[in-house]
Scaffold this motif. Structure first.
Motif, PDB file in Angstrom:
ATOM      1  N   LEU A 132       0.805  -1.212   0.000  1.00 14.09           N
ATOM      2  CA  LEU A 132       0.000   0.000   0.000  1.00 14.09           C
ATOM      3  C   LEU A 132       0.843   1.269   0.000  1.00 14.09           C
ATOM      4  CD1 LEU A 132      -2.888  -0.845   2.510  1.00 14.09           C
ATOM      5  CD2 LEU A 132      -2.917  -0.940   0.027  1.00 14.09           C
ATOM      6  N   PHE A 133       2.051   1.229   0.678  1.00  6.56           N
ATOM      7  CA  PHE A 133       2.732   2.493   0.949  1.00  6.56           C
ATOM      8  C   PHE A 133       4.097   2.635   0.281  1.00  6.56           C
ATOM      9  CE2 PHE A 133       0.036   1.562   4.750  1.00  6.56           C
ATOM     10  CZ  PHE A 133      -0.959   2.461   4.428  1.00  6.56           C
ATOM     11  N   ALA A 134       4.532   1.647  -0.510  1.00  7.60           N
ATOM     12  CA  ALA A 134       5.818   1.776  -1.202  1.00  7.60           C
ATOM     13  C   ALA A 134       5.745   2.935  -2.201  1.00  7.60           C
ATOM     14  CB  ALA A 134       6.144   0.471  -1.935  1.00  7.60           C
ATOM     15  N   ASP A 135       6.886   3.614  -2.380  1.00  9.14           N
ATOM     16  CA  ASP A 135       6.973   4.696  -3.359  1.00  9.14           C
ATOM     17  C   ASP A 135       5.945   5.800  -3.151  1.00  9.14           C
ATOM     18  OD1 ASP A 135       9.144   3.693  -4.719  1.00  9.14           O
ATOM     19  OD2 ASP A 135       7.880   2.361  -5.935  1.00  9.14           O
ATOM     20  N   ARG A 136       5.573   6.010  -1.916  1.00  9.87           N
ATOM     21  CA  ARG A 136       4.631   7.101  -1.669  1.00  9.87           C
ATOM     22  C   ARG A 136       5.217   7.993  -0.574  1.00  9.87           C
ATOM     23  NH1 ARG A 136      -1.365   4.837  -0.919  1.00  9.87           N
ATOM     24  NH2 ARG A 136      -1.879   7.009  -1.352  1.00  9.87           N
ATOM     25  N   ASP A 137       4.769   9.247  -0.537  1.00  8.44           N
ATOM     26  CA  ASP A 137       5.309  10.181   0.456  1.00  8.44           C
ATOM     27  C   ASP A 137       4.596   9.995   1.789  1.00  8.44           C
ATOM     28  OD1 ASP A 137       6.990  11.168  -1.447  1.00  8.44           O
ATOM     29  OD2 ASP A 137       5.570  12.715  -2.093  1.00  8.44           O
ATOM     30  N   ILE A 138       4.854   8.838   2.381  1.00 13.29           N
ATOM     31  CA  ILE A 138       4.175   8.522   3.632  1.00 13.29           C
ATOM     32  C   ILE A 138       5.196   7.988   4.622  1.00 13.29           C
ATOM     33  CG2 ILE A 138       2.457   7.000   4.684  1.00 13.29           C
ATOM     34  CD1 ILE A 138       1.023   7.036   1.921  1.00 13.29           C
ATOM     35  N   ASP A 139       5.147   8.508   5.856  1.00 16.95           N
ATOM     36  CA  ASP A 139       6.052   8.025   6.896  1.00 16.95           C
ATOM     37  C   ASP A 139       5.469   6.782   7.544  1.00 16.95           C
ATOM     38  OD1 ASP A 139       7.879  10.092   6.593  1.00 16.95           O
ATOM     39  OD2 ASP A 139       6.644  11.432   7.822  1.00 16.95           O
ATOM     40  N   VAL A 140       6.352   5.781   7.752  1.00 15.83           N
ATOM     41  CA  VAL A 140       5.911   4.524   8.339  1.00 15.83           C
ATOM     42  C   VAL A 140       6.638   4.319   9.664  1.00 15.83           C
ATOM     43  CG1 VAL A 140       5.846   2.019   8.055  1.00 15.83           C
ATOM     44  CG2 VAL A 140       5.482   3.510   6.071  1.00 15.83           C
ATOM     45  N   THR A 141       5.874   4.191  10.751  1.00 19.06           N
ATOM     46  CA  THR A 141       6.484   3.928  12.054  1.00 19.06           C
ATOM     47  C   THR A 141       6.178   2.486  12.452  1.00 19.06           C
ATOM     48  OG1 THR A 141       6.175   6.209  12.727  1.00 19.06           O
ATOM     49  CG2 THR A 141       6.547   4.586  14.480  1.00 19.06           C
ATOM     50  N   LEU A 142       7.251   1.700  12.676  1.00 21.27           N
ATOM     51  CA  LEU A 142       7.065   0.317  13.125  1.00 21.27           C
ATOM     52  C   LEU A 142       7.131   0.341  14.646  1.00 21.27           C
ATOM     53  CD1 LEU A 142       9.522  -1.403  10.616  1.00 21.27           C
ATOM     54  CD2 LEU A 142       7.092  -0.879  10.311  1.00 21.27           C
ATOM     55  N   TYR A 143       6.089  -0.135  15.277  1.00 22.42           N
ATOM     56  CA  TYR A 143       5.975   0.014  16.722  1.00 22.42           C
ATOM     57  C   TYR A 143       5.779  -1.350  17.364  1.00 22.42           C
ATOM     58  CZ  TYR A 143       4.026   1.539  21.197  1.00 22.42           C
ATOM     59  OH  TYR A 143       3.784   1.751  22.526  1.00 22.42           O
ATOM     60  N   HIS A 144       6.526  -1.570  18.455  1.00 21.68           N
ATOM     61  CA  HIS A 144       6.401  -2.844  19.150  1.00 21.68           C
ATOM     62  C   HIS A 144       6.384  -2.592  20.648  1.00 21.68           C
ATOM     63  CE1 HIS A 144       6.826  -7.137  19.885  1.00 21.68           C
ATOM     64  NE2 HIS A 144       7.756  -6.844  20.783  1.00 21.68           N
ATOM     65  N   VAL A 145       5.499  -3.283  21.330  1.00 23.60           N
ATOM     66  CA  VAL A 145       5.494  -3.218  22.795  1.00 23.60           C
ATOM     67  C   VAL A 145       6.234  -4.452  23.298  1.00 23.60           C
ATOM     68  CG1 VAL A 145       4.091  -3.212  24.865  1.00 23.60           C
ATOM     69  CG2 VAL A 145       3.349  -1.937  22.847  1.00 23.60           C
ATOM     70  N   THR A 146       7.383  -4.201  23.943  1.00 23.06           N
ATOM     71  CA  THR A 146       8.246  -5.296  24.372  1.00 23.06           C
ATOM     72  C   THR A 146       7.645  -5.983  25.595  1.00 23.06           C
ATOM     73  OG1 THR A 146      10.076  -3.925  23.668  1.00 23.06           O
ATOM     74  CG2 THR A 146      10.622  -5.880  24.951  1.00 23.06           C
ATOM     75  N   SER A 147       7.560  -7.302  25.542  1.00 15.93           N
ATOM     76  CA  SER A 147       6.999  -8.023  26.683  1.00 15.93           C
ATOM     77  C   SER A 147       8.118  -8.446  27.618  1.00 15.93           C
ATOM     78  CB  SER A 147       6.214  -9.235  26.192  1.00 15.93           C
ATOM     79  OG  SER A 147       7.106 -10.153  25.597  1.00 15.93           O
ATOM     80  N   GLU A 148       7.757  -9.008  28.757  1.00 23.84           N
ATOM     81  CA  GLU A 148       8.754  -9.306  29.793  1.00 23.84           C
ATOM     82  C   GLU A 148       9.767 -10.340  29.350  1.00 23.84           C
ATOM     83  OE1 GLU A 148       6.683 -10.330  33.326  1.00 23.84           O
ATOM     84  OE2 GLU A 148       5.889  -8.291  33.565  1.00 23.84           O
ATOM     85  N   ASP A 149       9.352 -11.296  28.522  1.00 24.13           N
ATOM     86  CA  ASP A 149      10.310 -12.341  28.140  1.00 24.13           C
ATOM     87  C   ASP A 149      11.049 -12.039  26.832  1.00 24.13           C
ATOM     88  OD1 ASP A 149       8.031 -12.570  26.733  1.00 24.13           O
ATOM     89  OD2 ASP A 149       7.582 -14.651  27.287  1.00 24.13           O
ATOM     90  N   GLU A 150      11.044 -10.792  26.409  1.00 22.82           N
ATOM     91  CA  GLU A 150      11.817 -10.424  25.216  1.00 22.82           C
ATOM     92  C   GLU A 150      12.980  -9.525  25.632  1.00 22.82           C
ATOM     93  OE1 GLU A 150       8.911  -9.852  21.409  1.00 22.82           O
ATOM     94  OE2 GLU A 150       8.545  -8.581  23.138  1.00 22.82           O
ATOM     95  N   THR A 151      14.126  -9.661  24.963  1.00 24.25           N
ATOM     96  CA  THR A 151      15.228  -8.727  25.207  1.00 24.25           C
ATOM     97  C   THR A 151      15.163  -7.633  24.151  1.00 24.25           C
ATOM     98  OG1 THR A 151      16.752  -9.828  23.723  1.00 24.25           O
ATOM     99  CG2 THR A 151      16.660 -10.644  25.999  1.00 24.25           C
ATOM    100  N   ASP A 152      15.820  -6.516  24.453  1.00 27.87           N
ATOM    101  CA  ASP A 152      15.848  -5.416  23.483  1.00 27.87           C
ATOM    102  C   ASP A 152      16.480  -5.869  22.171  1.00 27.87           C
ATOM    103  OD1 ASP A 152      14.585  -3.799  25.210  1.00 27.87           O
ATOM    104  OD2 ASP A 152      16.392  -2.823  25.974  1.00 27.87           O
ATOM    105  N   ALA A 153      17.457  -6.781  22.294  1.00 26.38           N
ATOM    106  CA  ALA A 153      18.126  -7.273  21.084  1.00 26.38           C
ATOM    107  C   ALA A 153      17.132  -8.020  20.188  1.00 26.38           C
ATOM    108  CB  ALA A 153      19.298  -8.187  21.466  1.00 26.38           C
ATOM    109  N   ASP A 154      16.290  -8.864  20.813  1.00 25.10           N
ATOM    110  CA  ASP A 154      15.272  -9.588  20.040  1.00 25.10           C
ATOM    111  C   ASP A 154      14.422  -8.609  19.233  1.00 25.10           C
ATOM    112  OD1 ASP A 154      16.025 -11.931  21.218  1.00 25.10           O
ATOM    113  OD2 ASP A 154      14.433 -11.906  22.748  1.00 25.10           O
ATOM    114  N   VAL A 155      14.005  -7.552  19.943  1.00 22.98           N
ATOM    115  CA  VAL A 155      13.086  -6.607  19.322  1.00 22.98           C
ATOM    116  C   VAL A 155      13.771  -5.853  18.191  1.00 22.98           C
ATOM    117  CG1 VAL A 155      11.642  -4.600  19.737  1.00 22.98           C
ATOM    118  CG2 VAL A 155      11.767  -6.423  21.439  1.00 22.98           C
ATOM    119  N   ASP A 156      15.051  -5.504  18.415  1.00 21.37           N
ATOM    120  CA  ASP A 156      15.782  -4.818  17.338  1.00 21.37           C
ATOM    121  C   ASP A 156      15.822  -5.683  16.090  1.00 21.37           C
ATOM    122  OD1 ASP A 156      16.206  -2.600  18.755  1.00 21.37           O
ATOM    123  OD2 ASP A 156      18.260  -3.086  19.385  1.00 21.37           O
TER     124      ASP A 156
END
Lengths: 240, 479
Positions: A132-156
């Motif tokens: 839907l958003f390739a090649d368009r003037d639209i900003d895309v924010t990828l957002y994740h809520v990290t849970s207790e059993d995830e490390t920051d590295a996993d999320v990265d």
């Protein structure tokens, strides 16, 4: 690039019309335009068809023309039903829709919030966002809520992987941003953050007892966020 | 399944210049599909189908007829119910086969108009509408009796003007039900399912106790009786009377267009509901006659089962049966009004009745004209207070349809047109459907003369209406 197929359900005889901004949002999509009309149990669906088909089809064709003009390809359906949810689920399955739109008015289309839950279903999420958003003037924010059993590295790894994949599919890397939060309830966090965005893209969760009691997270977010929500559908299972 | 439905190009027009609606393009497990991406969702599952069948039937057989039947046939009334059950099953099987080949709304009317032609279709279709009207009136009179009995239980004796109180109550109930169907909420289907489950639970409880009691488990003497105490002929005439207890399975077919996975669910719902109610009826009569003996049972009239409940379980037993009787007659009447409205829709779709008849109310989304065409005549009939005539005319009009359903099956099996591809094929054809047709007609012969005359007049008027209004309409498939 194949067009992602998106279901757009409209209660066509209840005065709902195609919300403003929808054609622009779906310009790169293959739209399955579902006009539906819910009738009470005392009435046969065929009875409603005899009386309302012409009027309903005329409206749907009007919406179809607007979507086509904006660049989308469109298939339409008109369904008379006693059960809206059953009809919507069936259309998603029959037409192999990647996502369903909760149709709402959209003033500008400048930024999109993509809620990333995890690796499950991420391929379909990527296909929707890139499609839907390739090649368009639209900003895309990828957002994740990290849970207790995830490390920051996993999320990265998760978010960077998705960002790379989107970049490969012609989403401008300079327009992709990532963001994470910890120790917040995902539904509240997504709904709060969404207020500063134009559109939300999120996945449909597996039904659990909690979703049975409180409703699907996507529905809860859609209840609070006033703009359009694209709900990416689960991989269809064969046992249905 | 027969994915493309009937190969029929309907044609012609009625006296108002209306033409039959074109047939749908395809019938799938989940929809009926028309041109231009227009679909009709199928939303009734197996449980819903069984609830329609059982809910329509069980009110009459258990809560109205036992006393009346025992009065006429003695203990052999059980045999009368069994005969009715066998005939119902003989028709439910061909009806199931036809329904899987043509899962469209209108049921018996649809099968017959597409296989035997417009004249037969019109007689059966108008007969189905009026048959359901007679049946609903019969259930409502029964409901009136139950309300009177409930009030009597708490010490209130009603006096409502010149008419008997149960008639006045039946009229009020009929008017209320019709108004509720026009303006009611969407969840009537769910309510019907709940009512049927509650009913079956109460009945199973009371009857299990009754069976143990009859077997002497609780150390009581049962009343011995001569089985054919009234002779052989009353067994058959009673079978004709109580056949009204077996009309419900055809109502499943009237909503065939809304049943999910029709090839599986239609036969299961039709045949299943007949078997379930036959078992319940047989046990009920056994328990009822062994509790009191047929002669005393016969003196209790429409609410005889309340006395049976009281005799078995004391006051709680009476209360349980009263509650169940109210629910059962209510759900039977409700299901019949809705089915009558569906039949009117099917006729109007095919231009045999004015298009106006199936018009939908813009405020409530309900077919107010069709519901009024059901509710209005029902009230007139309730006012006659003739339980047995109402029941027999309802049975008469259904039995004509049942006989023609069997004939339609025989014709289709013999000609075997390419489109005829039922998923369920009944065993024993052609013998069983032939027996079904003969038995259906034969049962009519045992009715009161008055019922037969009324039934024949209705058929003649239906044929006259067809010749006057829709002589030119062609509905027969390519056979």
């Amino acid at each position: 690039m194949t067009r992602p197929s998106v279901l757009v359900p409209i209660q066509v005889l209840e005065g709902e019309s195609l919300p403003e901004g929808t054609p622009e949002l779906l310009t790169n999509a293959h739209v399955v335009l579902l006009g539906y009309h819910v009738i009470p149990g005392q009435t046969a669906p065929g009875q409603a068809r005899m009386q309302f088909e012409e009027q309903a089809l005329a409206r749907i064709e009007e919406f179809e023309a607007v979507l086509t003009e904006a660049g989308a390809t469109v298939d339409h359906r008109l369904v008379f039903t006693h059960d809206a949810q059953q009809t919507i689920n069936r259309q998603i399955a029959e037409n192999d829709c990647l996502a369903a739109l909760v149709p709402r008015t959209l003033a500008d289309l400048e930024d999109v919030l993509v809620a990333v839950r995890g690796t499950v279903g991420i391929d379909r999420l990527a296909r929707v966002v890139a499609g839907l958003f390739a090649d368009r003037d639209i900003d895309v924010t990828l957002y994740h809520v990290t849970s207790e059993d995830e490390t920051d590295a996993d999320v990265d790894v998760l978010l960077e992987g998705l960002a790379d994949r989107l970049a490969d599919e012609n989403v401008d890397p300079d327009r992709i941003e990532t963001r994470t939060d910890r120790d917040v309830k995902p539904v509240d966090a997504i709904a709060d953050l969404a207020e500063t965005y134009d559109v939300v893209v999120m996945g449909e969760s597996d039904p659990t007892l909690a979703t049975f009691v409180f409703g699907m997270p996507a529905d809860q977010v859609a209840d609070r966020f006033l703009g359009p929500v694209l709900v990416v559908q689960r991989e269809p299972t064969d046992d249905e | 399944m027969g994915a493309n439905g009937v190969d029929v190009s309907t044609g012609g027009e009625n006296i108002e210049g209306q033409q039959p609606e074109p047939e749908p393009q395809a019938v799938t497990d989940e929809t009926t599909a028309h041109d231009e991406g227009v679909e009709l969702e199928r939303t009734i599952g197996l449980v819903g189908g069984l609830a329609i069948g059982i809910g329509t039937m069980i009110g009459a057989g258990i809560f109205v007829f036992p006393g009346l039947a025992a009065n006429e046939a003695g203990p052999a009334a059980a045999l009368s119910f069994a005969i009715g059950g066998v005939i119902a099953l003989l028709v439910a099987l061909p009806a199931s086969e036809l329904a899987t080949a043509m899962p469209r709304s209108g049921g018996g009317y649809y099968f017959i108009s597409r296989s035997l032609g417009t004249a037969g279709g019109a007689i059966v279709g108008l007969g189905l509408w009026l048959g359901l009207v007679f049946a609903a009136a019969f259930y409502l009179v029964g409901l009136g009796h139950y309300v009177v009995a409930v009030l009597a239980e708490i010490g209130i004796a009603l006096s409502l003007g010149p008419a008997p109180p149960h008639v006045v109550l039946g009229l009020i109930a009929g008017a209320t039900l019709t108004a509720l169907s026009v303006a009611g909420t969407e969840r009537t289907a769910a309510l019907q399912n709940v009512i049927v489950v509650v009913l079956l639970v109460i009945l199973t409880g009371v009857l299990s106790y009754g069976v143990l009691d009859a077997l002497g488990v609780f150390g009581r003497q049962t009343v011995p009786d001569t089985f054919f105490s009234k002779g052989y002929f009353p067994v058959l005439s009673t079978a004709a009377l109580v056949f009204t207890s077996y009309l419900g399975f055809a109502q499943v077919a009237t909503v065939a267009g809304e049943i999910k996975r029709p090839s599986r669910n239609l036969p299961l719902a039709m045949v299943g509901s007949v078997i379930v109610v036959t078992v319940f009826y047989a046990v009920t009569i056994l328990v009822a006659t062994s509790t009191f003996g047929a002669d005393r049972l016969g003196t209790f009239g429409e609410t005889a089962m309340v006395n049976v409940g009281r005799n078995l379980l004391g006051l709680p037993g009476a209360v349980l049966i009263l509650v169940a009787g109210l629910l059962a007659t209510f759900s039977s009447a409700n299901a019949s009004i809705l089915s009558a409205s569906r039949s009117i829709y099917a006729l109007s779709r095919d231009a045999l009745l004015p298009r106006k008849a199936s018009e939908i109310n813009l405020k409530y989304g309900t077919p107010h004209v069709a519901l009024a065409m059901a509710g209005g005549p029902i009230l007139v009939l309730v006012a006659t207070d003739s339980v047995e005539i109402l029941a027999e005319v309802a049975s008469f009009l259904h039995l004509v349809m049942y006989a023609l359903i069997c004939v339609a099956l025989l014709v289709l099996r013999r000609r075997n047109p390419a489109w005829y591809d039922p998923d369920f094929r009944m065993p024993g054809a052609p013998a069983l459907p032939a027996i079904g047709a003969v038995a259906s007609v034969a049962l009519i012969a045992f009715m009161n003369a008055a019922s037969i005359v009324i039934g024949v007049v209705i058929m003649a008027l239906s044929y006259g209406w067809y010749r006057y209004y829709a002589d030119d309409v062609r509905l027969k498939g390519d056979i």
